[in-house]
Design an enzyme around this catalytic site. Structure first.
Site, PDB file in Angstrom:
ATOM      1  N   LYS A 151      -3.534 -10.448  -5.234  1.00 41.69           N
ATOM      2  CA  LYS A 151      -2.414  -9.509  -5.466  1.00 41.69           C
ATOM      3  C   LYS A 151      -1.364  -9.726  -4.383  1.00 41.69           C
ATOM      4  O   LYS A 151      -1.681 -10.174  -3.276  1.00 41.69           O
ATOM      5  CB  LYS A 151      -2.917  -8.064  -5.424  1.00 41.69           C
ATOM      6  CG  LYS A 151      -3.673  -7.728  -4.138  1.00 41.69           C
ATOM      7  CD  LYS A 151      -4.442  -6.427  -4.235  1.00 41.69           C
ATOM      8  CE  LYS A 151      -5.311  -6.206  -2.999  1.00 41.69           C
ATOM      9  NZ  LYS A 151      -6.116  -4.974  -3.107  1.00 41.69           N
TER      10      LYS A 151
ATOM     11  N   GLY B 235      -0.981  -2.884 -10.251  1.00 47.62           N
ATOM     12  CA  GLY B 235      -1.806  -3.044 -11.442  1.00 47.62           C
ATOM     13  C   GLY B 235      -1.016  -2.834 -12.710  1.00 47.62           C
ATOM     14  O   GLY B 235      -1.095  -3.625 -13.662  1.00 47.62           O
TER      15      GLY B 235
ATOM     16  N   PRO C 201     -12.742 -10.189  -2.296  1.00 46.24           N
ATOM     17  CA  PRO C 201     -13.841 -10.265  -3.262  1.00 46.24           C
ATOM     18  C   PRO C 201     -13.652  -9.248  -4.387  1.00 46.24           C
ATOM     19  O   PRO C 201     -13.191  -8.125  -4.155  1.00 46.24           O
ATOM     20  CB  PRO C 201     -15.082  -9.921  -2.423  1.00 46.24           C
ATOM     21  CG  PRO C 201     -14.675 -10.157  -1.007  1.00 46.24           C
ATOM     22  CD  PRO C 201     -13.220  -9.843  -0.937  1.00 46.24           C
TER      23      PRO C 201
ATOM     24  N   GLU D 111     -14.729   5.232  -9.199  1.00 51.43           N
ATOM     25  CA  GLU D 111     -13.418   5.126  -8.564  1.00 51.43           C
ATOM     26  C   GLU D 111     -12.903   6.502  -8.142  1.00 51.43           C
ATOM     27  O   GLU D 111     -12.958   7.453  -8.923  1.00 51.43           O
ATOM     28  CB  GLU D 111     -12.405   4.475  -9.515  1.00 51.43           C
ATOM     29  CG  GLU D 111     -12.664   3.012  -9.797  1.00 51.43           C
ATOM     30  CD  GLU D 111     -11.522   2.372 -10.587  1.00 51.43           C
ATOM     31  OE1 GLU D 111     -10.651   3.128 -11.065  1.00 51.43           O
ATOM     32  OE2 GLU D 111     -11.504   1.139 -10.713  1.00 51.43           O
TER      33      GLU D 111
ATOM     34  N   HIS E 244      18.265   7.593  12.404  1.00 50.73           N
ATOM     35  CA  HIS E 244      17.349   8.630  12.872  1.00 50.73           C
ATOM     36  C   HIS E 244      15.976   8.422  12.260  1.00 50.73           C
ATOM     37  O   HIS E 244      15.846   8.028  11.098  1.00 50.73           O
ATOM     38  CB  HIS E 244      17.860  10.024  12.493  1.00 50.73           C
ATOM     39  CG  HIS E 244      19.121  10.396  13.206  1.00 50.73           C
ATOM     40  ND1 HIS E 244      20.005  11.338  12.726  1.00 50.73           N
ATOM     41  CD2 HIS E 244      19.661   9.952  14.359  1.00 50.73           C
ATOM     42  CE1 HIS E 244      21.012  11.464  13.562  1.00 50.73           C
ATOM     43  NE2 HIS E 244      20.830  10.632  14.565  1.00 50.73           N
TER      44      HIS E 244
END
Length: 1092
Positions: free
Chosen positions: A58, A67, A109, A118, A751
């Site tokens: 990615k 995604g 991986p 998830e 700022h």
């Protein structure tokens, strides 16, 4: 700015290194970075798991929702990753409004898991504390987490517990995962605090039987905490927002900024654009960008940037030449414009900065004319008339069209002129000014009578501080409505003599009975008296080494003005808040970490203390009190009628823009009653609403002006107050930063707090909400003065404000130093000298025939090695000793040792007496820093202390780092003596461990103040230690003993003796008579108890 986004790889590296959790965090350090230059064979050698695991790839360029955009390759082998990258690497893509090239990718991986494994977790900072968000359904389709997620607020300085997480966040999580998740979230929160994150989001966070997997991560850290976190962070690279390239010129200016105590910022938006800006001030830079965009110039705006904080002429030159170089690379069919704008400076010498810009214009005059560049200038502040004059002159001499305007012209009027929306005046009106201050013709030393005590609209009232309202039982004490009066007394932390003198001049011109500064605190000197002027007579103010003594001696003080550095401001403010007498603290420093500021705010609220700042110039109450450099020099104080109260109060974030408001309000109304710049940080110590409510409760104030800006939601509280009726006085408000919504990629303005994190924080949204609530909101900053005048005229027409007759203020003499700066006076030198760096007689070797010394060509270094160290030193060591003697031989007639030698010689004394007179001045303050520097740096290095830890330790102990700092030289104006020696040591010494350590310390100290360089004493000290330890002639104990017994200081004594002898001989040769110091160069003062 403070909060800066970091790459996903950097965020995960921090997490994997430093998270401490009982939950098993899997795939630690299993990531590889890929770009167009990647060597795949080398990559697989460094990361062999790439050949055995299924993979995910990615882009790692601060892109959200990768995604959903189809920018993630999932479950691929290494060849699949390469094939996927062929369709994405170095390809242009559009994300929202931003278009950019995909250059950097992250390979990790692939983690097989189920949807129910998830989760979503996010931690982000607010003023009151840190929110932890959690949702039991993470991943690409998480949706609106703000609406869905469970949230838990952890107050400032409070701890998060696993029980809190389980009870308030994990209510929808299966029981078998609660233990792992609660442990991980608590550990993540602790990491977030320890490493000064401001935002940390993981989506999805996957929890399986094997443990916890961090799949996608986005984070921001507080870049100002570098001095605290350097050991853990290392050298962090902050990638630009997607769609904006990282240009080498931006990196160059960022490097200049890091080496300077000033602020230098540059962001390139469109290098092909025809509209370029060079604006002084963080707030002003936003206003100019707004105006350019309002007038249709957004597509042609080439850059955003600002310079502020009193940069030197050289720094301004470097900044200006960078911009001129960029804008003269490609021609534009319509020619180009350069807008050199700014508000009215508080303390920056406009002429000095303009000289740097003028040098750059002269260097680039050919390309500027070739590219048909027109320049429009508008500026005000100290010595601005001279600055405008030299800018106008360079236009005439080079033939470049340069149009110059001062404070008589509205700040942004030049934008309309540059873009062809308004005519360019042929002869702009000259503003009446009092740059020469006008000497007081009265012979009396007494403070002049008060010119006016009440504002134009208020009845006679006492002007003392309003006591705080009584708070209800159990609630923290309420804060005072009136912060300053004619009797306010302050302690100033820091040796800021110019700012203190400005305060005293303001006090005098306001007809105060006594100075507003009672004392100063400066930990790096002993208790003493400092000389200042009160009108035209001199007075002494006490300077204390510690705050406790100052508070005890001056119980009448209730205000602290802190000029402490960003590193020490937190501790010194904490100390000041321990004293119940203190009601108001102004923190001037910019760059204090947000977490520290939030702790200060919490304690201040508990104690009922009002904090103004950080990152502010302060505030002003005309006729009563001003903080530090607020309001600029006396000519601007008089021009803006700040010596007496008006009817209008304002609150602003920007310090420079507060001075512009002083100018606008003085031209459109009866003047300012009070004005505060709350500071540009994301969490100012006090808010807009705090001061608006104070103004609402102050009888003398009839209308309120607020200059808000993009970022934060404080302006909505004003909307609510107007709607609910808690604010009934007319409010005029404008939020700067409207241009941000027009840019394709995110721009961080000057700022730290000027960045919108959501739609409601944009300036456009806030201006509309204020307008809907009934606040007077102009269409643009250009119209702000018109709206203020309209509201004021209505108040006058209704009889609410009754204008009073103007009374001229008392006059104040001009300082000698400023008169010299303006070229109004000259002063003859006290004595003459015609020698410099003269060599004396050569020392001889006592145990070896002089002929042998010459035969061996040992030189002076060899002789000194034989006599002092009883060794025959290597050739490079002898050369180094000789170079040290050469650079320390003399430093001109003004230093104390040479001065003593000259005076003694002119009194008819012999050489030995004159030389001894000079040598007796050598000590810690003059020339004796070689031994001390060697000992300090050796001790720190030998104990394994990191350079940042060493600097912090010395700061905390209130000790100076010997060998660091120079009165004249700086990182931008290096001492060539140091450079010559350093180059030689690096080239010839076998090892330079201690010198390298000292240079690392120098990088830290010069980031605070550019003149805190490794000076010649420090470089000789640390290099000599490296020489003794590594030349092979000494044991470690012997080397350390030579340092301990003072051998290094002997180098300075010997070298400088040559110069002292030269000065003695020079005075005899010039036949100079007895020296008597001129009486007009001496201050004759009465004893302290008789002086006031």
């Amino acid at each position: 700015m403070s909060a800066k986004a970091i790459s996903e790889q950097t965020g995960k590296e921090f997490l994997y290194k430093y998270i401490s959790s009982s939950a098993a965090v899997q795939n630690r350090f299993y990531y590889a970075s890929v770009n167009a230059e990647t060597d795949w064979d080398r990559l697989t050698q460094d990361h062999p798991w790439l050949l055995t695991h299924r993979l995910v790839v990615k882009p790692d360029q601060l892109i959200k929702r990768r995604g959903k955009l189809g920018l993630v390759g999932i479950n691929l082998d290494l060849q699949g990753v390469k094939d996927w990258l062929k369709g994405h690497l170095m390809k242009e893509t559009t994300v929202g409004k931003a278009k950019g090239v995909l250059k950097n990718f992250l390979i990790e991986p692939f983690v097989p898991h189920k949807q129910e494994e998830e989760f979503y977790v996010c931690i982000y900072a607010t003023r009151e504390g840190d929110f932890v968000l959690f949702h039991h359904e993470g991943g690409v389709e998480v949706g609106d987490v703000d609406a869905k997620a469970q949230r838990l607020m952890v107050g400032v300085d409070e701890k998060l517990t696993e029980d809190q997480v389980k009870e308030q966040l994990l209510t929808h999580v299966p029981d078998d995962k609660k233990g792992v998740l609660s442990s991980f979230i608590v550990a993540l929160f602790n990491l977030y605090g320890d490493l000064y994150f401001t935002y940390l989001e993981i989506n999805p966070l996957v929890v399986t039987q094997d443990g916890v997997y961090v799949l996608d991560m986005a984070a921001k850290i507080d870049a100002t905490a570098d001095f605290i976190c350097k050991a853990k962070w290392g050298n962090v690279e902050f990638p630009p927002p997607f769609g904006r390239e990282a240009y080498p010129e931006e990196a160059y200016i960022a490097d200049l900024d890091a080496k300077s105590g000033a602020s230098l910022k540059l962001t390139l938006l469109n290098p092909q654009g025809r509209i370029w800006t060079m604006v002084a001030g963080g707030g002003a830079s936003v206003v100019y960008s707004d105006t350019i965009c309002d007038l249709g110039g957004v597509d042609e705006l080439a850059n955003y940037g600002e310079y502020s904080g009193a940069p030197s002429e050289q720094q301004t030159y470097d900044y200006a030449k960078t911009i001129l170089s960029l804008m003269t690379r490609e021609k534009h069919p319509e020619g180009k414009v350069l807008i050199i704008g700014g508000s009215i400076a508080n303390f920056t010498n406009v002429a000095a900065t303009f000289k740097g810009i003028v040098r750059a214009i002269k260097d680039y005059q050919g390309p500027l004319k070739e590219h048909e560049v027109s320049i429009f200038v508008r500026r005000g502040g100290p010595n601005y008339q001279e600055g405008l004059r030299v800018m106008g002159e360079v236009g005439k001499t080079t033939g470049i069209p340069i149009h110059v305007f001062g404070t008589e012209t509205h700040m942004t009027a030049i934008v309309g002129m540059a873009l062809g929306h308004r005519p360019i005046p042929h002869q702009p009106p000259t503003a009446a000014h009092t740059a020469n201050f006008l000497l007081n013709t009265s012979s009396s030393a007494a403070t002049p009578a008060t010119s006016r005590t009440a504002s134009f609209s208020e009845a006679k009232t006492t002007n003392d501080v309003t006591p705080p309202k009584k708070s209800k039982a159990g609630l923290p004490p309420a804060k005072a409505t009136t912060l300053f009066s004619k009797h306010t007394k302050a302690i100033v932390w820091g040796m800021q003599t110019r700012a203190v003198q400005g305060m005293l001049d303001f006090d005098y011109v306001c007809s105060r009975d006594q100075p507003s500064v009672a004392a100063m605190v400066y930990p790096f000197t002993g208790d003493h008296k400092q000389k200042f002027y009160w009108g035209h007579k001199e007075i002494l103010l006490p300077v204390f080494k510690n705050m406790a003594d100052a508070m005890k001696k001056h119980p009448e003080v209730d205000v602290v003005i802190s000029f402490a550095s960003l590193r020490s401001a937190f501790d010194s403010t904490l100390e000041a808040m321990q004293y119940p007498q203190i009601h108001t603290i102004a923190i001037i420093a910019e760059g204090i970490p947000e977490a520290q500021t939030r702790k200060l705010i919490k304690i201040a609220d508990e104690k009922g203390i009002t904090i103004i700042g950080p990152a502010t110039v302060g505030g002003i109450k005309p006729g009563c009190f001003k903080i530090g450099n607020t309001g600029g020099m006396l000519d601007n104080i008089l021009a803006s009628k700040l010596y007496r109260p008006g009817s209008v109060a304002y609150v602003s974030r920007s310090g420079g823009m507060s001075n512009e408001l002083n100018n606008i309000i003085s031209r459109t109304t009866d003047g300012v009653y009070e004005g505060v710049a709350i500071g540009g940080d994301r969490y100012p110590g006090s808010t807009f609403m705090d001061h608006v409510l104070r103004y609402q409760d102050t009888p003398g104030i009839q209308m309120i002006v607020v200059l808000g800006e993009i970022g934060g939601t404080e302006e909505y509280k004003i909307c609510q107050g107007v709607k609910e009726g808690s604010i009934t006085k007319p409010v005029v408000c404008w939020c700067i930063g409207t241009c941000a919504t027009m840019f394709a990629s995110e721009v961080q303005f000057g700022h730290a707090g000027a960045c919108a994190n959501q739609a409601s924080e944009t300036a456009v949204a806030k201006n509309q909400a204020l307008r809907d609530a009934g606040v007077y909101v102009p269409k643009s900053f250009d119209e702000l003065g018109d709206v203020i005048k309209t509201v004021y005229d209505e108040l006058v027409a209704s009889g609410t404000i009754i204008p009073a007759k103007e009374v001229p203020p008392p006059t104040v003499p001009m300082d000698y130093s400023w008169a010299r700066e303006l070229g109004l006076i000259r002063k003859p030198a006290s004595f003459m000298t015609s020698i410099c760096d003269e060599r004396g007689q050569e020392l001889i070797y006592a145990g070896m025939p002089i002929t042998e010394v010459f035969k061996e060509e040992m030189g002076l270094g060899g002789v000194l090695g034989l006599l002092w160290f009883q060794r025959r030193l290597p050739r490079y060591a002898c050369q180094f000793i000789e170079m040290c003697l050469m650079v320390t031989a003399d430093h001109g007639p003004a230093v104390s040792g040479a001065h003593n030698t000259i005076v003694c010689a002119r009194a008819g004394k012999d050489l030995i007496s004159s030389l001894t007179s000079g040598l007796l001045t050598i000590g810690d303050r003059f020339g004796g820093a070689l031994d001390a520097a060697a000992k300090q740096f050796s001790k720190a290095f030998d104990s394994g202390t990191l350079p940042m830890e060493f600097v912090n330790k010395m700061k905390k102990e209130g000790k100076l780092i010997m060998g660091i700092g120079h009165r004249v030289k700086s990182i931008n104006n290096p001492d060539m003596r140091v450079q010559i020696l350093k180059d030689f040591v690096k080239q010839h010494f076998p090892s330079t461990h201690l010198l390298d350590y000292a240079l690392d310390v120098e990088k830290i100290t010069t980031s605070k103040k550019p003149n805190l360089i490794l000076n010649v004493d420090g470089l000789i000290g640390v290099s000599f230690v490296d020489l003794l330890r590594t030349c092979g002639g000494f044991t470690r104990d012997e080397a350390d003993e030579f340092v301990e017994i003072g051998a290094l200081n002997g180098i300075f004594v010997l070298g400088r003796s040559m110069g002292f002898i030269g000065h003695y001989l020079d005075q005899k040769r010039l036949k100079q008579g007895l020296y008597r110091h001129p009486w007009d160069d001496i201050s004759y003062v009465l004893p302290e108890h008789m002086s006031m």
